[in-house]
Design a protein around this motif. Structure first.
Motif, PDB file in Angstrom:
ATOM      1  N   SER A 286       0.907  -1.103   0.114  1.00 59.42           N
ATOM      2  CA  SER A 286       0.031  -0.060   0.083  1.00 59.42           C
ATOM      3  C   SER A 286       0.784   1.383   0.195  1.00 59.42           C
ATOM      4  CB  SER A 286      -0.864   0.012   1.281  1.00 59.42           C
ATOM      5  OG  SER A 286      -1.772   1.244   1.206  1.00 59.42           O
ATOM      6  N   ALA A 287       0.430   2.095  -0.800  1.00 57.57           N
ATOM      7  CA  ALA A 287       1.082   3.561  -0.851  1.00 57.57           C
ATOM      8  C   ALA A 287       1.052   4.356   0.396  1.00 57.57           C
ATOM      9  CB  ALA A 287       0.919   4.243  -1.997  1.00 57.57           C
ATOM     10  N   GLY A 288      -0.418   4.590   0.734  1.00 60.23           N
ATOM     11  CA  GLY A 288      -0.758   5.374   1.776  1.00 60.23           C
ATOM     12  C   GLY A 288      -0.582   6.993   1.746  1.00 60.23           C
ATOM     13  N   THR A 289      -0.978   7.535   2.664  1.00 66.05           N
ATOM     14  CA  THR A 289      -0.965   8.878   2.576  1.00 66.05           C
ATOM     15  C   THR A 289       0.353   9.611   3.075  1.00 66.05           C
ATOM     16  OG1 THR A 289      -3.284   9.195   3.003  1.00 66.05           O
ATOM     17  CG2 THR A 289      -2.203  11.121   3.613  1.00 66.05           C
ATOM     18  N   VAL A 290       1.026  10.465   2.440  1.00 67.39           N
ATOM     19  CA  VAL A 290       2.322  11.291   2.892  1.00 67.39           C
ATOM     20  C   VAL A 290       1.697  12.823   3.113  1.00 67.39           C
ATOM     21  CG1 VAL A 290       4.415  11.957   1.950  1.00 67.39           C
ATOM     22  CG2 VAL A 290       3.613   9.555   1.404  1.00 67.39           C
ATOM     23  N   ALA A 291       2.013  13.129   4.288  1.00 70.66           N
ATOM     24  CA  ALA A 291       1.887  14.576   4.705  1.00 70.66           C
ATOM     25  C   ALA A 291       3.129  15.154   4.846  1.00 70.66           C
ATOM     26  CB  ALA A 291       1.424  14.664   6.192  1.00 70.66           C
ATOM     27  N   VAL A 292       3.324  16.460   4.078  1.00 70.00           N
ATOM     28  CA  VAL A 292       4.660  17.036   3.855  1.00 70.00           C
ATOM     29  C   VAL A 292       4.444  18.472   4.689  1.00 70.00           C
ATOM     30  CG1 VAL A 292       6.373  17.954   2.250  1.00 70.00           C
ATOM     31  CG2 VAL A 292       4.981  15.962   1.621  1.00 70.00           C
ATOM     32  N   VAL A 293       5.360  18.647   5.479  1.00 73.48           N
ATOM     33  CA  VAL A 293       5.260  19.714   6.585  1.00 73.48           C
ATOM     34  C   VAL A 293       6.060  20.815   5.781  1.00 73.48           C
ATOM     35  CG1 VAL A 293       5.891  20.860   8.705  1.00 73.48           C
ATOM     36  CG2 VAL A 293       5.276  18.208   8.498  1.00 73.48           C
ATOM     37  N   VAL A 294       5.337  22.005   5.554  1.00 76.98           N
ATOM     38  CA  VAL A 294       6.036  23.316   4.972  1.00 76.98           C
ATOM     39  C   VAL A 294       6.127  24.208   6.251  1.00 76.98           C
ATOM     40  CG1 VAL A 294       5.903  24.864   3.414  1.00 76.98           C
ATOM     41  CG2 VAL A 294       5.021  22.737   2.873  1.00 76.98           C
ATOM     42  N   ILE A 295       7.174  24.443   6.540  1.00 78.59           N
ATOM     43  CA  ILE A 295       7.395  25.346   7.882  1.00 78.59           C
ATOM     44  C   ILE A 295       7.053  26.675   7.507  1.00 78.59           C
ATOM     45  CG2 ILE A 295       8.990  25.852   9.765  1.00 78.59           C
ATOM     46  CD1 ILE A 295      10.054  23.174   9.760  1.00 78.59           C
ATOM     47  N   ASP A 296       7.739  27.292   6.554  1.00 77.02           N
ATOM     48  CA  ASP A 296       7.592  28.652   5.993  1.00 77.02           C
ATOM     49  C   ASP A 296       6.837  28.590   4.670  1.00 77.02           C
ATOM     50  OD1 ASP A 296       8.208  29.958   8.443  1.00 77.02           O
ATOM     51  OD2 ASP A 296      10.189  30.148   7.531  1.00 77.02           O
ATOM     52  N   ASP A 297       5.959  29.345   4.566  1.00 79.10           N
ATOM     53  CA  ASP A 297       5.235  29.133   2.925  1.00 79.10           C
ATOM     54  C   ASP A 297       6.134  30.294   2.075  1.00 79.10           C
ATOM     55  OD1 ASP A 297       2.662  27.848   3.727  1.00 79.10           O
ATOM     56  OD2 ASP A 297       2.541  29.087   5.346  1.00 79.10           O
ATOM     57  N   ASP A 298       7.191  30.950   2.707  1.00 74.63           N
ATOM     58  CA  ASP A 298       8.057  31.800   1.833  1.00 74.63           C
ATOM     59  C   ASP A 298       9.226  30.609   1.845  1.00 74.63           C
ATOM     60  OD1 ASP A 298       9.630  33.410   0.471  1.00 74.63           O
ATOM     61  OD2 ASP A 298      10.317  34.312   2.382  1.00 74.63           O
ATOM     62  N   VAL A 299       9.292  29.947   0.788  1.00 69.14           N
ATOM     63  CA  VAL A 299      10.358  28.899   0.515  1.00 69.14           C
ATOM     64  C   VAL A 299      11.447  29.409  -0.124  1.00 69.14           C
ATOM     65  CG1 VAL A 299      10.868  26.554  -0.059  1.00 69.14           C
ATOM     66  CG2 VAL A 299       8.745  27.227   0.791  1.00 69.14           C
ATOM     67  N   PRO A 300      12.666  29.436   0.450  1.00 65.76           N
ATOM     68  CA  PRO A 300      14.141  29.683  -0.298  1.00 65.76           C
ATOM     69  C   PRO A 300      14.321  28.905  -1.327  1.00 65.76           C
ATOM     70  CG  PRO A 300      14.264  30.009   2.071  1.00 65.76           C
ATOM     71  CD  PRO A 300      12.886  29.063   1.989  1.00 65.76           C
ATOM     72  N   PHE A 301      14.892  29.298  -2.332  1.00 59.77           N
ATOM     73  CA  PHE A 301      15.199  28.411  -3.445  1.00 59.77           C
ATOM     74  C   PHE A 301      16.140  27.118  -3.173  1.00 59.77           C
ATOM     75  CE2 PHE A 301      15.166  32.747  -5.430  1.00 59.77           C
ATOM     76  CZ  PHE A 301      14.409  32.453  -6.105  1.00 59.77           C
ATOM     77  N   TRP A 302      17.078  27.315  -2.048  1.00 56.15           N
ATOM     78  CA  TRP A 302      17.792  26.204  -1.793  1.00 56.15           C
ATOM     79  C   TRP A 302      16.744  25.169  -0.965  1.00 56.15           C
ATOM     80  CZ3 TRP A 302      19.108  31.243  -0.493  1.00 56.15           C
ATOM     81  CH2 TRP A 302      18.521  31.746   0.897  1.00 56.15           C
ATOM     82  N   ASP A 303      15.828  25.694  -0.295  1.00 60.79           N
ATOM     83  CA  ASP A 303      14.907  24.670   0.418  1.00 60.79           C
ATOM     84  C   ASP A 303      13.725  24.177  -0.469  1.00 60.79           C
ATOM     85  OD1 ASP A 303      16.249  25.216   2.916  1.00 60.79           O
ATOM     86  OD2 ASP A 303      14.913  26.305   3.644  1.00 60.79           O
TER      87      ASP A 303
END
Length: 336
Positions: free
Chosen positions: A2-19
């Motif tokens: 089963s693949a399932g659900t993957v929750a991805v945490v975005v800590i800041d909604d202003d994401v620098p290029f390197w992140d």
């Protein structure tokens, strides 16, 4: 499977290029359906630590993201991934949001598989999820991670660590290695291998991140040593001894030993070996010379000795190392 659900945490909604790199890796692997390989594919949730639908202020740099979920999106997820944390949180100049740490702990307690890429390990560590666990991060962050979280067993030599329900990885490409490993665990080797082919990357890379650590000559405040070290680096193809270096520095071997160790943290023989390995790496990266010739030019002697040191220090053969750097011009190594 089963693949399932993957929750991805975005800590800041202003994401620098390197992140954005790590976030892009996660979205590429889990967010683009491949129903011909597995159906259903993963259900990807982007979850903002700022709240549902948060958006960064205009002009704040990087990319401004709108996310469909807040931290409540972590609830019920099979896998929670923290792809990065802001640089200020790595340096300790800024604390991670308490509600984020609470949400991560709750997800882990509820049985979610917890994953971090690169500096995302700082969030899992701050939430106490890595306590007593073996973990990794980008080698440039490992010392800081160990200092701030001494209860974590840091391994800075590997591309990623699979500790069952908690997995951590080094930098960008190591994050991709870990994501493919998760697919392999969830959906099998065939699916992971086919996905790797579509992404035009190896399904599995040999070795660890030790092979990518910078081995350049460390800076020293000892002005008397600097010319000697520079001379030694320029003559690594010669058989150099402590007596040779001490004589050039105008000191006794014992004094030279003490001064070099104080300046670099290494004994003369350790320092010489590090520079010889760095020279061999550079030649493998940028020339098509044979392993035997590179062994001679770096002062490591035979090709067999070069292979032995690469396996011992980097966990890969010289040929495998060269394959990671297209400038090497094709392996001319004779079979071992």
């Amino acid at each position: 499977m089963s693949a399932g659900t993957v929750a991805v945490v975005v800590i800041d909604d202003d994401v620098p290029f390197w992140d954005l790199y790590e976030l892009g890796v996660v979205c590429t692997v889990f967010g683009i359906p491949h129903h011909d390989l597995a159906d259903p594919w993963y259900d990807l949730r982007l979850c903002s630590a700022r709240g549902t639908g948060a958006q960064a202020p205009a002009g704040s740099g990087g990319f401004a993201l709108r996310t469909p979920h807040g931290l409540e999106g972590l609830a019920g997820a099979d896998t929670v991934i923290v792809p990065s944390v802001p640089e200020a949180c790595v340096d300790g100049d800024r604390e991670l949001p308490p509600d984020l740490l609470t949400a991560l702990r709750r997800a882990a307690d509820d049985g979610a598989r917890m994953v971090s890429l690169c500096a995302g390990a700082f969030a899992l560590a701050a939430a106490g999820i890595l306590d007593g666990r073996r973990a990794t991060a980008h080698w440039m962050h490992c010392e800081q991670l160990a200092r701030r979280h001494p209860g974590v067993d840091i391994d800075d030599s590997v591309l990623y660590v699979d500790d069952g329900d908690v997995l951590t990885s080094a930098g960008v490409t190591a994050g991709l290695d870990l994501c493919l490993h998760l697919v392999r665990r969830d959906l099998g080797a065939h699916v992971a291998n086919q996905l790797a082919r579509r992404l035009v990357v190896p399904a599995h890379r040999p070795g660890g991140q030790a092979q990518f650590v910078d081995l350049s000559v460390p800076a020293t405040d000892d002005e008397g040593l600097a010319p000697v070290l520079e001379w030694a680096v320029a003559h690594l193809d010669r058989p150099l001894t402590v007596d040779d270096l001490a004589r050039r520095a105008g000191t006794s071997p014992r004094t030279f030993f003490r001064r070099l160790q104080a300046a670099t943290g290494a004994t003369p023989l350790q320092w010489l070996l590090t520079q010889r390995l760095a020279r061999a790496q550079s030649l493998l990266e940028s020339t098509p010379l044979s392993v035997e010739r590179i062994g001679e030019l770096s002062g490591l002697g035979t090709g067999a000795n070069l292979r032995r040191h690469f396996q011992l220090h980097f966990g890969v053969t010289p040929t495998d190392y060269r394959r990671a750097f297209p400038g090497g011009g094709g392996a001319l190594e004779r079979p071992a």
